[in-house]
Design an enzyme around this catalytic site. Structure first.
Site, PDB file in Angstrom:
ATOM      1  N   ASN A  24      29.851 -44.343   9.542  1.00 28.92           N
ATOM      2  CA  ASN A  24      28.405 -44.410   9.315  1.00 28.92           C
ATOM      3  C   ASN A  24      27.616 -43.662  10.396  1.00 28.92           C
ATOM      4  OD1 ASN A  24      28.697 -46.006   7.003  1.00 28.92           O
ATOM      5  ND2 ASN A  24      28.801 -47.881   8.228  1.00 28.92           N
ATOM      6  N   THR A  36      14.554 -26.328  -0.995  1.00 29.05           N
ATOM      7  CA  THR A  36      13.167 -26.763  -1.148  1.00 29.05           C
ATOM      8  C   THR A  36      13.251 -27.914  -2.142  1.00 29.05           C
ATOM      9  OG1 THR A  36      12.732 -25.242  -2.975  1.00 29.05           O
ATOM     10  CG2 THR A  36      12.213 -24.425  -0.768  1.00 29.05           C
ATOM     11  N   HIS A  37      12.461 -28.933  -1.936  1.00 24.90           N
ATOM     12  CA  HIS A  37      12.535 -30.155  -2.770  1.00 24.90           C
ATOM     13  C   HIS A  37      13.934 -30.772  -2.729  1.00 24.90           C
ATOM     14  CE1 HIS A  37       8.790 -28.582  -4.630  1.00 24.90           C
ATOM     15  NE2 HIS A  37       9.429 -27.428  -4.545  1.00 24.90           N
ATOM     16  N   SER A  92      -0.381 -58.909  34.748  1.00 28.10           N
ATOM     17  CA  SER A  92       0.273 -57.737  34.151  1.00 28.10           C
ATOM     18  C   SER A  92       1.488 -57.327  34.981  1.00 28.10           C
ATOM     19  CB  SER A  92      -0.715 -56.573  34.040  1.00 28.10           C
ATOM     20  OG  SER A  92      -1.251 -56.249  35.305  1.00 28.10           O
ATOM     21  N   LYS A 128      -0.976 -50.566  28.893  1.00 28.76           N
ATOM     22  CA  LYS A 128       0.197 -50.116  29.662  1.00 28.76           C
ATOM     23  C   LYS A 128       1.500 -50.327  28.904  1.00 28.76           C
ATOM     24  CE  LYS A 128      -1.453 -52.345  33.372  1.00 28.76           C
ATOM     25  NZ  LYS A 128      -1.605 -52.864  34.751  1.00 28.76           N
ATOM     26  N   GLU A 179      20.535 -42.792  11.907  1.00 27.36           N
ATOM     27  CA  GLU A 179      19.651 -43.740  11.221  1.00 27.36           C
ATOM     28  C   GLU A 179      18.666 -44.390  12.203  1.00 27.36           C
ATOM     29  OE1 GLU A 179      22.045 -45.762   7.723  1.00 27.36           O
ATOM     30  OE2 GLU A 179      23.322 -45.354   9.430  1.00 27.36           O
ATOM     31  N   SER A 223      32.586 -49.739   9.666  1.00 27.71           N
ATOM     32  CA  SER A 223      32.170 -50.944   8.949  1.00 27.71           C
ATOM     33  C   SER A 223      33.150 -52.055   9.266  1.00 27.71           C
ATOM     34  CB  SER A 223      32.156 -50.660   7.445  1.00 27.71           C
ATOM     35  OG  SER A 223      32.329 -51.855   6.716  1.00 27.71           O
ATOM     36  N   GLN A 267      -5.940 -53.191  30.438  1.00 25.71           N
ATOM     37  CA  GLN A 267      -4.657 -53.633  30.991  1.00 25.71           C
ATOM     38  C   GLN A 267      -3.576 -53.615  29.898  1.00 25.71           C
ATOM     39  OE1 GLN A 267      -4.284 -56.785  34.003  1.00 25.71           O
ATOM     40  NE2 GLN A 267      -3.339 -58.043  32.433  1.00 25.71           N
ATOM     41  N   LYS A 294      34.890 -46.448   6.257  1.00 18.51           N
ATOM     42  CA  LYS A 294      33.517 -46.023   6.509  1.00 18.51           C
ATOM     43  C   LYS A 294      33.336 -45.324   7.848  1.00 18.51           C
ATOM     44  CE  LYS A 294      30.238 -46.472   4.402  1.00 18.51           C
ATOM     45  NZ  LYS A 294      29.393 -47.650   4.168  1.00 18.51           N
TER      46      LYS A 294
END
Ligand code: ARG
Length: 465
Positions: free
Chosen positions: A293, A163-164, A31, A333, A298, A285, A330, A291
């Site tokens: 982005n 809302t929604h 490990s 971890k 994201e 882009s 082990q 663009k």
């Protein structure tokens, strides 16, 4: 498959074996990669243990001093990258002890008196997790501060509340930001709660049953900043629920991050245009020159996937394990370390992205008055003037239908037409249907009313200072 020649027997535990482990087994069993990250905690634990052995007369004071000096030498080698990690030594514990023997000689063999790798690794992971939790608590606070900074001065900057994801009622941008301060405050408190629960010392539990040596567990617990020793040795070496706890809280925090990230993605679209994330946290882009982005948002939205995945991994890894230590442990971890790395990076980027974000108040205000967002305000005014709320709701519903047909906003309806729907409507009521008037009309504690929001800002300025 042909088996590689067995390796030499382990200097640490090879006594009862005729042959050493196969090379493939050594690789599978080790490990080291995760353990390198536990090295400082491992040395802290060993120093506390050596000092205690000396203090209790289990080894001489001179021997304790030699061990401690040697451990500090090894610490220095690891810190400066002059330490050679050996796969055949399996883990951090045996790598450190083996190097210690090279540095101080045979007295190194006394360090492992009254302890085992089982309590050693449990101690190391608790120390590591505690430190990581402390870092996360601070990073969450930075996120909260970023939201608070955004909020300041915007008690009267209106935006639609949804809302929604349908326009519901006007709110202020400050009020919106403060909702996230609250959400992350609960994450902060949960992290602190996990910290409190894990802050007991397994050291001295030895393999599982304790030890006949007259060790002092209070002393080592105190030296390592634990509140107390774990009460039961069998539990101390087998418990990893603090690992699951940590990752569960991390997963929930990442869920919260993803909720805000999603709003940034939506609000940064040209269609909404409320937010502009700074250049430093936006991307372009390779083909479409126009663009802009929201890649940071994201990715922040996505990270909960691997963290929640780690929680599932840990659940399945520890499910059905008998008491006490099993090597399965082990494998707890890496998922936790990865999850905490991911959360730490996410919180850092989130705070920076928020700091870089500017708002388009005009776009927010434009939408705040769309969708008949102040219809409830008119119904509330009618109710305050004595009309039963249910009747008022009906009247305003009819007025909204009229507005839809005539392409009008509520506050644009001529009074002469409004009274045809209900004579209870008056001009003063219609005048109070702007988004700003709507938020200013709120009276209840915790509402979006500017004076209520100012109270919340004052509270958080104090709490996050
Ligand atoms: N490398 C082990 C781990 O990470 C240390 C404990 C080993 N204990 C044992 N009995 N094999 O969990």
């Amino acid at each position: 498959m042909t088996e590689k020649t067995p390796q030499t027997k382990s200097a640490m535990w090879g006594g009862r074996f005729a042959e050493g482990p196969a090379e493939a087994m050594q690789r599978f069993n080790a490990s080291i990669d995760e353990d390198k990250r536990l090295a400082m905690e491992d040395i802290d634990g060993s120093i506390a243990h050596a000092a205690m052995l000396g203090g209790q007369g289990i080894i001489t004071a001179d021997e304790a001093e030699t061990l401690i000096d040697g451990l500090e030498t090894v610490r220095g080698e690891i810190k400066t990258g002059h330490f050679t990690w050996k796969l055949e030594l399996e883990d951090v514990h045996m790598n450190v002890e083996s190097r210690l023997r090279e540095v101080v000689g045979d007295v190194a063999g006394k360090l492992h008196t009254g302890r085992s790798r089982n309590d050693q690794v449990a101690t190391d992971i608790r120390l590591y997790t505690r430190r990581a939790l402390d870092q996360m608590v601070e990073m969450v606070r930075q996120v909260q501060k970023a939201f608070l900074d955004q909020a300041k001065g915007h008690e009267e900057t209106v935006m639609p509340g949804f809302t929604h994801l349908q326009i519901a009622q006007p709110i202020s941008y400050a009020f919106y930001c403060l909702a996230y301060v609250e959400m992350f405050e609960r994450d902060r408190l949960r992290l602190l709660g996990v910290r409190e629960l894990l802050n007991e010392s397994p050291l001295g539990a030895a393999a599982l049953a304790g030890t006949p040596h007259p060790i002092n567990r209070e002393q080592t617990a105190k030296a390592l900043g634990f509140d107390r020793p774990c009460r039961n040795a069998l539990d101390a070496v087998s418990a990893r629920d603090f690992v699951l706890d940590t990752v569960a809280v991390a997963s929930l925090c990442a869920t919260h991050i993803s909720r805000y990230a999603e709003e940034v993605v939506i609000y940064a679209t040209p269609q909404f245009g409320y937010f502009r994330v700074g250049d430093a946290y936006s991307t372009g882009s390779s083909i479409m020159p126009q663009k802009r982005n929201p890649d940071a948002a994201e990715l922040l939205r996505a990270k909960v996937g691997s963290i929640a995945g780690a929680f599932t991994t840990l659940t399945l890894c520890t499910k059905g394990l008998p008491l006490a230590y099993s090597k399965d442990l082990q494998d707890t971890k890496k998922p936790m370390m990865d999850a905490l790395d991911t959360l730490g990076m996410s919180l850092d980027i989130l705070a920076r992205m928020i700091d870089s974000t500017t708002i388009n108040a005009a776009a927010m205000e434009r939408d705040a008055s769309r969708g008949y967002s102040t219809a409830t305000d008119l119904a509330d005014q009618l109710a305050a003037a004595g009309t039963p709320f249910r009747d008022a709701h009906h009247i305003v519903g009819a007025l909204v239908a009229y507005c839809e047909k005539n392409d009008l906003m509520l506050h644009e309806v001529p009074l002469s037409d409004a009274v045809k729907i209900s004579p209870r409507i008056n001009q003063d009521m219609l005048d109070r249907l702007t988004p700003l008037a709507s938020i200013c009309a709120k009276r209840s504690a915790g509402s979006t009313a500017p004076e209520e929001v100012l109270k919340q800002i004052a509270f958080w300025e104090d709490a996050l200072a």
